[in-house]
Scaffold this active site. Structure first.
Site, PDB file in Angstrom:
ATOM      1  CG  ASP A 267      -3.934  -0.082  11.117  1.00 60.85           C
ATOM      2  OD1 ASP A 267      -3.239   0.650  10.686  1.00 60.85           O
ATOM      3  OD2 ASP A 267      -4.890  -0.581  10.388  1.00 60.85           O
TER       4      ASP A 267
ATOM      5  CG  ASP B  19      -0.031   5.473   6.912  1.00 60.00           C
ATOM      6  OD1 ASP B  19      -0.665   6.508   6.193  1.00 60.00           O
ATOM      7  OD2 ASP B  19      -0.756   4.399   6.768  1.00 60.00           O
TER       8      ASP B  19
ATOM      9  CD  GLU C 282      -1.690  -1.418   8.356  1.00 60.34           C
ATOM     10  OE1 GLU C 282      -2.753  -1.388   8.637  1.00 60.34           O
ATOM     11  OE2 GLU C 282      -1.036  -0.938   7.171  1.00 60.34           O
ATOM     12  CD  GLU C 283       1.973   1.988   7.837  1.00 64.69           C
ATOM     13  OE1 GLU C 283       2.623   1.795   6.848  1.00 64.69           O
ATOM     14  OE2 GLU C 283       0.777   2.068   7.544  1.00 64.69           O
TER      15      GLU C 283
ATOM     16  CG  ASP D 204      -1.494  -1.414   1.613  1.00 72.88           C
ATOM     17  OD1 ASP D 204      -2.245  -1.815   0.604  1.00 72.88           O
ATOM     18  OD2 ASP D 204      -2.026  -1.645   2.624  1.00 72.88           O
TER      19      ASP D 204
ATOM     20  CD  GLU E 128      -6.410  -3.659   9.090  1.00 69.46           C
ATOM     21  OE1 GLU E 128      -6.286  -2.504   8.584  1.00 69.46           O
ATOM     22  OE2 GLU E 128      -6.439  -4.595   8.198  1.00 69.46           O
TER      23      GLU E 128
ATOM     24  CG  LEU F  55      -3.623   7.534  10.540  1.00 65.51           C
ATOM     25  CD1 LEU F  55      -3.957   7.783  11.861  1.00 65.51           C
ATOM     26  CD2 LEU F  55      -3.003   8.624   9.596  1.00 65.51           C
ATOM     27  CG  ASP F  56      -8.283   1.244   9.780  1.00 67.17           C
ATOM     28  OD1 ASP F  56      -7.828   0.451   9.114  1.00 67.17           O
ATOM     29  OD2 ASP F  56      -9.473   1.471   9.754  1.00 67.17           O
TER      30      ASP F  56
HETATM   31  P1  AHG Z   1      -4.861   0.675   6.346  1.00 65.73           P
HETATM   32  O1  AHG Z   1      -5.295   2.167   5.703  1.00 65.73           O
HETATM   33  O2  AHG Z   1      -4.561   0.737   7.425  1.00 65.73           O
HETATM   34  O3  AHG Z   1      -4.081  -0.110   5.126  1.00 65.73           O
HETATM   35  O4  AHG Z   1      -6.510  -0.188   5.916  1.00 65.73           O
HETATM   36  C1  AHG Z   1      -7.232   0.065   4.936  1.00 65.73           C
HETATM   37  C2  AHG Z   1      -8.345  -1.120   5.050  1.00 65.73           C
HETATM   38  C3  AHG Z   1      -9.622  -0.443   5.857  1.00 65.73           C
HETATM   39  O5  AHG Z   1      -9.338   0.577   6.550  1.00 65.73           O
HETATM   40  C4  AHG Z   1     -10.544  -0.558   5.055  1.00 65.73           C
HETATM   41  O6  AHG Z   1     -11.686  -1.319   5.663  1.00 65.73           O
HETATM   42  C5  AHG Z   1     -10.121  -1.272   3.778  1.00 65.73           C
HETATM   43  O7  AHG Z   1      -8.925  -0.808   3.840  1.00 65.73           O
HETATM   44  C6  AHG Z   1     -10.702  -0.750   2.482  1.00 65.73           C
HETATM   45  O8  AHG Z   1     -10.470  -1.636   1.227  1.00 65.73           O
HETATM   46  P2  AHG Z   1     -11.144  -0.963   0.227  1.00 65.73           P
HETATM   47  O9  AHG Z   1     -10.663   0.044  -0.333  1.00 65.73           O
HETATM   48  O10 AHG Z   1     -10.538  -2.421  -0.683  1.00 65.73           O
HETATM   49  O11 AHG Z   1     -12.803  -1.222   0.286  1.00 65.73           O
HETATM   50 MN    MN Z   2      -5.745  -0.672   8.755  1.00 66.30          MN
HETATM   51 MN    MN Z   3      -2.776   1.441   8.656  1.00 64.37          MN
END
Ligand code: AHG
Ligand code: MN
Ligand code: MN
Length: 337
Positions: A115, A70, A93-94, A64, A283, A117-118
């Site tokens: 995590d 983050d 997570e990072e 990602d 998560e 910053l989710d």
């Molecule tokens: P993060 O920002 O910690 O990587 O998590 C992102 C996650 C979560 O927060 C969310 O429910 C999901 O990604 C959304 O995914 P889609 O964009 O595939 O729907």
């Molecule tokens: Mn997350």
């Molecule tokens: Mn995150």
């Protein structure tokens, strides 16, 4: 009669006093974490103003894009938690690997997984994001924590919680005695008890899923979502669709209002096994602990989230979580195929 004013610190301390064997270590750990949450909240609220907006251009272990907030949140938690003497190891997570406690600091008996910053891809659009955390007791011998101390079944959690940085900043935690929510009053810098003993409704009227993935879902999931859209007042249908794209914000809303959040396994081209997206340790497990404490359920569709034995730190799982009757009904559709 008006409600008593209770800070999160006092709430945690009073819970500790119910346990004469408690050393105060866990309380100290939570206080450090609450400080980190306030610092992150302050920075998230300034995101539109700060020069740190935008992407660093680097990617985390999940591939990602990593935004600077983050990295900031990860760093704040690390710097608030490494020297308190309560932890033996952390995992984020990072970060690819476990995060050891520097040798110059004393080690404690707890393990922190987080995590930082989710939902961070939402920040530039001013959409709610959050921090999710999970605390375990060390299980290996020796003072340093190991990866084995981090690869734990969710049922072994001592505390789980999150902070959602939304229209206000709210902290929700459970130490296994119910779920409690606190709202940050930024003027006095304190989290005040606003949601004592949260119980999630047994059935909701909301479903939360990224429906763009519909072609990757199994038949049972597709049939279930179609069922929720049918018009039948007697069974409370159609449900409303609500999906922010920040798990913590979607979860928080459904916890209070009732409903179901789904991130099912997707059958992606080129992948032999269907996979979920969300991470078990950072998560799914902490939110599963909270939802069960609030009277709800969390499953992959095949097993209870809290009973999964993790194989690696960044393991992903399908996550179906929410009101008990809704999750049960989903399982019924899944089993029919
Ligand atoms: P993060 O920002 O910690 O990587 O998590 C992102 C996650 C979560 O927060 C969310 O429910 C999901 O990604 C959304 O995914 P889609 O964009 O595939 O729907
Ligand atoms: Mn997350
Ligand atoms: Mn995150």
């Amino acid at each position: 009669m008006s409600q008593k004013i209770v800070t999160v610190q006092r709430h945690v301390l009073e819970a500790q006093q119910q346990h004469p064997e408690a050393t105060g270590d866990l309380t100290g750990l939570l206080w450090d974490l609450i400080l980190a949450a306030k610092v992150i909240s302050c920075q998230v609220n300034k995101a539109g103003l700060a020069q740190i907006l935008g992407l660093t251009g680097s990617h985390n272990v999940h591939g990602d894009e990593v935004t600077k907030l983050d990295v900031f949140a990860n760093d704040v938690i690390y710097r608030a938690m490494d020297h308190g003497g309560h932890l033996c190891v952390m995992a984020s997570e990072e970060a690819d690997d476990i995060i050891p406690i520097p040798s110059r600091f004393s080690k404690g008996k707890y393990v922190l997984l987080f995590d930082p910053l989710d939902g961070s891809s939402n920040i530039d659009a001013n959409v709610s994001v959050g921090t999710i955390f999970s605390i375990y007791r060390k299980k290996t011998l020796g003072s340093d924590g190991t990866v084995e101390d981090c690869l734990r079944k969710g049922i072994e959690q001592v505390v789980a919680g999150y902070i959602v940085y939304g229209s206000s900043t709210v902290l929700v935690y459970s130490a296994g005695y119910g779920v409690h929510g606190f709202t940050l009053d930024p003027a006095i810098g304190e989290f005040l008890l606003s949601h004592p003993d949260i119980k999630t409704p047994k059935k909701g009227k909301i479903y939360s899923v990224n429906e763009g993935n519909v072609l990757q879902w199994d038949e049972g999931t597709r049939k279930y979502i179609n069922y929720l859209k049918e018009d039948d007042a007697a069974t409370g249908r159609p449900y409303s669709a609500r999906y922010v794209g920040s798990l913590v914000a979607d979860f928080h809303r459904n916890l209070l209002y009732g409903g179901i959040f789904l991130y099912p396994a997707g059958h992606k081209k080129g992948k032999d096994k269907p996979q979920g997206k969300l991470r078990l340790l950072y998560e799914a497990s902490p939110l599963a602990f909270l939802v069960e404490q609030a009277g709800g359920m969390a499953t992959t569709g095949r097993e209870r989230i809290l009973e999964i034995e993790p194989e690696h730190l960044h393991q992903r799982v399908p996550l179906i979580i929410g009101s008990e009757q809704d999750v049960q009904q989903y399982l019924g559709f899944l089993n029919q195929g």
